[in-house]
Motif scaffolding. Structure first.
Motif, PDB file in Angstrom:
ATOM      1  N   UNK A 127     -15.828  37.346   9.870  1.00 51.69           N
ATOM      2  CA  UNK A 127     -15.081  38.537  10.262  1.00 51.69           C
ATOM      3  C   UNK A 127     -15.646  39.798   9.622  1.00 51.69           C
ATOM      4  N   UNK A 128     -15.479  40.950  10.271  1.00 52.81           N
ATOM      5  CA  UNK A 128     -15.860  42.219   9.664  1.00 52.81           C
ATOM      6  C   UNK A 128     -14.978  42.526   8.456  1.00 52.81           C
ATOM      7  N   UNK A 129     -15.534  43.289   7.539  1.00 55.23           N
ATOM      8  CA  UNK A 129     -14.885  43.578   6.259  1.00 55.23           C
ATOM      9  C   UNK A 129     -14.521  45.057   6.175  1.00 55.23           C
ATOM     10  N   UNK A 130     -13.272  45.302   5.764  1.00 57.30           N
ATOM     11  CA  UNK A 130     -12.813  46.647   5.407  1.00 57.30           C
ATOM     12  C   UNK A 130     -12.761  46.698   3.887  1.00 57.30           C
ATOM     13  N   UNK A 131     -13.595  47.523   3.278  1.00 58.62           N
ATOM     14  CA  UNK A 131     -13.536  47.712   1.836  1.00 58.62           C
ATOM     15  C   UNK A 131     -12.233  48.419   1.473  1.00 58.62           C
ATOM     16  N   UNK A 132     -11.706  48.125   0.289  1.00 58.12           N
ATOM     17  CA  UNK A 132     -10.464  48.771  -0.157  1.00 58.12           C
ATOM     18  C   UNK A 132     -10.680  49.275  -1.569  1.00 58.12           C
ATOM     19  N   UNK A 133     -10.704  50.577  -1.708  1.00 61.40           N
ATOM     20  CA  UNK A 133     -10.912  51.204  -3.012  1.00 61.40           C
ATOM     21  C   UNK A 133      -9.627  51.863  -3.470  1.00 61.40           C
ATOM     22  N   UNK A 134      -9.037  51.325  -4.531  1.00 65.99           N
ATOM     23  CA  UNK A 134      -7.794  51.886  -5.079  1.00 65.99           C
ATOM     24  C   UNK A 134      -7.886  51.809  -6.605  1.00 65.99           C
ATOM     25  N   UNK A 135      -8.720  52.656  -7.201  1.00 64.94           N
ATOM     26  CA  UNK A 135      -8.971  52.549  -8.640  1.00 64.94           C
ATOM     27  C   UNK A 135      -7.733  52.735  -9.504  1.00 64.94           C
ATOM     28  N   UNK A 136      -6.702  53.405  -8.987  1.00 66.67           N
ATOM     29  CA  UNK A 136      -5.470  53.540  -9.748  1.00 66.67           C
ATOM     30  C   UNK A 136      -4.795  52.215 -10.028  1.00 66.67           C
ATOM     31  N   UNK A 137      -5.065  51.210  -9.185  1.00 63.92           N
ATOM     32  CA  UNK A 137      -4.505  49.872  -9.382  1.00 63.92           C
ATOM     33  C   UNK A 137      -5.521  48.893  -9.957  1.00 63.92           C
ATOM     34  N   UNK A 138      -6.771  49.006  -9.543  1.00 64.31           N
ATOM     35  CA  UNK A 138      -7.763  48.001  -9.930  1.00 64.31           C
ATOM     36  C   UNK A 138      -8.555  48.391 -11.172  1.00 64.31           C
ATOM     37  N   UNK A 139      -8.529  49.667 -11.555  1.00 68.81           N
ATOM     38  CA  UNK A 139      -9.358  50.273 -12.603  1.00 68.81           C
ATOM     39  C   UNK A 139     -10.788  50.429 -12.101  1.00 68.81           C
ATOM     40  N   UNK A 140     -11.330  49.417 -11.456  1.00 66.51           N
ATOM     41  CA  UNK A 140     -12.676  49.481 -10.903  1.00 66.51           C
ATOM     42  C   UNK A 140     -12.728  50.446  -9.714  1.00 66.51           C
ATOM     43  N   UNK A 141     -13.751  51.265  -9.666  1.00 65.39           N
ATOM     44  CA  UNK A 141     -13.931  52.252  -8.605  1.00 65.39           C
ATOM     45  C   UNK A 141     -15.202  51.921  -7.829  1.00 65.39           C
ATOM     46  N   UNK A 142     -15.082  51.719  -6.517  1.00 65.27           N
ATOM     47  CA  UNK A 142     -16.272  51.499  -5.689  1.00 65.27           C
ATOM     48  C   UNK A 142     -16.890  52.859  -5.416  1.00 65.27           C
ATOM     49  N   UNK A 143     -18.004  53.154  -6.041  1.00 61.05           N
ATOM     50  CA  UNK A 143     -18.603  54.478  -5.917  1.00 61.05           C
ATOM     51  C   UNK A 143     -19.124  54.708  -4.501  1.00 61.05           C
ATOM     52  N   UNK A 144     -19.235  55.976  -4.077  1.00 63.19           N
ATOM     53  CA  UNK A 144     -19.814  56.239  -2.757  1.00 63.19           C
ATOM     54  C   UNK A 144     -21.209  55.637  -2.594  1.00 63.19           C
ATOM     55  N   UNK A 145     -22.022  55.668  -3.635  1.00 62.73           N
ATOM     56  CA  UNK A 145     -23.362  55.086  -3.527  1.00 62.73           C
ATOM     57  C   UNK A 145     -23.285  53.590  -3.229  1.00 62.73           C
ATOM     58  N   UNK A 146     -22.318  52.908  -3.837  1.00 61.20           N
ATOM     59  CA  UNK A 146     -22.169  51.477  -3.592  1.00 61.20           C
ATOM     60  C   UNK A 146     -21.681  51.224  -2.163  1.00 61.20           C
ATOM     61  N   UNK A 147     -20.739  52.034  -1.698  1.00 55.79           N
ATOM     62  CA  UNK A 147     -20.269  51.914  -0.316  1.00 55.79           C
ATOM     63  C   UNK A 147     -21.435  52.096   0.653  1.00 55.79           C
ATOM     64  N   UNK A 148     -22.222  53.111   0.424  1.00 54.56           N
ATOM     65  CA  UNK A 148     -23.344  53.425   1.319  1.00 54.56           C
ATOM     66  C   UNK A 148     -24.386  52.309   1.301  1.00 54.56           C
ATOM     67  N   UNK A 149     -24.653  51.756   0.128  1.00 56.16           N
ATOM     68  CA  UNK A 149     -25.631  50.667   0.036  1.00 56.16           C
ATOM     69  C   UNK A 149     -25.123  49.413   0.737  1.00 56.16           C
ATOM     70  N   UNK A 150     -23.837  49.110   0.582  1.00 55.85           N
ATOM     71  CA  UNK A 150     -23.277  47.952   1.287  1.00 55.85           C
ATOM     72  C   UNK A 150     -23.365  48.131   2.799  1.00 55.85           C
ATOM     73  N   UNK A 151     -23.086  49.332   3.251  1.00 56.20           N
ATOM     74  CA  UNK A 151     -23.188  49.626   4.681  1.00 56.20           C
ATOM     75  C   UNK A 151     -24.635  49.490   5.161  1.00 56.20           C
TER      76      UNK A 151
END
Length: 293
Positions: A127-151
């Motif tokens: 299935x296709x994947x929708x990334x979910x970035x919510x650093x206020x809950x996870x502490x971890x932040x998916x940076x824009x560079x990481x999003x772009x590289x995954x894409x």
């Protein structure tokens, strides 16, 4: 792939168990009132307190009840990569159309770790994947560079992001780096109006649980470029956006739903506590202001 008003569905409980009949009614009510897709087992769905059998059952119920009328984006995130993959496999078998994968929480992976985690899942998911970035809950932040590289690595698999970072500049960064066809969804109802101007196309919404028709109308106006109408609806919904986070989510959402429907309860699971009295008052006032009561 996705757009418009997409509720992150609450999971109804009754006497401590998932209320399957109420959940089916909730799915029907959402579709009948214009929701364009549904997200079972997200944050608002209390996925973190569902056991695995319940988690997979709720996703299956949602897909079965929707019966192809709208797309189902199943919440499959975990702080363990193998568990996330298991959720993906179960959701695929249950009939989901896509999966929502939150950044791993608690263990705080580096950006290299995030790339490896999401790449591992993308290589193995049907299935296709929708990334979910919510650093206020996870502490971890998916940076824009990481999003772009995954894409870049997985253009057919990494198709969208739900961004609840609160940083609207990222919408532009994602659009310029990941391409205009990369589906960007807001994860914050109050920021959805501004997000449309920057390139977002919808919202995975908390408020749509309670006011699906108004939220659908808001998104339709914004998508059509009728920003006068969209702003009018945004202003009308704004007190409800705020009230639904006047206590730990989703307790205000469940209280609001129980106020609107006698077939729903306001039950939550620990460590979420029942909605406080001040929050109930805020929700009551917002429901009246919006015109739902």
């Amino acid at each position: 792939m996705f757009s418009g008003s997409i509720p992150a569905l609450a999971t109804p409980f009754r006497d401590g168990a998932v209320d399957e009949a109420a959940f089916r009614r909730l799915v029907d009510w959402q579709i009948e009132n214009g929701s364009s897709a549904l997200v079972p087992c997200g944050t608002t769905g209390e996925a973190s307190t569902l056991d695995n059998d319940e988690h997979h059952r709720v996703i299956g119920l949602c897909a079965e009840q929707a019966a192809g009328r709208v797309k189902i984006i199943a919440g499959c995130g975990s702080n363990d990569t193998q568990t996330a993959l298991w959720h993906i496999k179960e959701s695929t078998a249950a009939g989901a159309d896509a999966v929502l994968i939150v950044a791993p929480y608690y263990n705080r992976p580096s950006q290299e770790g995030l790339l490896a985690h999401f790449s591992y899942l993308a290589e193995r998911s049907v299935l296709p994947i929708v990334l979910y970035n919510v650093p206020g809950r996870t502490v971890t932040d998916i940076s824009p560079d990481t999003v772009i590289e995954l894409r870049r690595r997985f253009p057919e698999k990494i198709v969208a992001i739900k961004d609840a970072s609160g940083d609207l500049a990222r919408v532009t960064a994602h659009r310029l780096g990941a391409g205009a066809d990369f589906c960007q969804l807001s994860g914050d109802d109050p920021l959805a109006l501004a997000g449309y101007a920057l390139g977002q196309v919808g919202c995975i919404s908390v408020t749509a649980n309670v006011a699906p028709r108004l939220c659908a109308n808001f998104h339709a106006a914004a998508a059509a470029g009728d920003f006068d109408r969209a702003r009018e609806l945004h202003d009308r919904l704004f007190p409800l956006h705020r009230a639904l986070f006047s206590d730990a989510s989703p307790s205000p959402v469940k209280y609001a739903l129980a106020r609107l429907h006698d077939w729903l309860t306001d039950e939550v699971r620990l460590p979420i506590a029942p909605c406080s009295q001040p929050a109930r008052q805020a929700v009551d006032a917002a429901l009246t202001s919006v015109g739902l009561t």
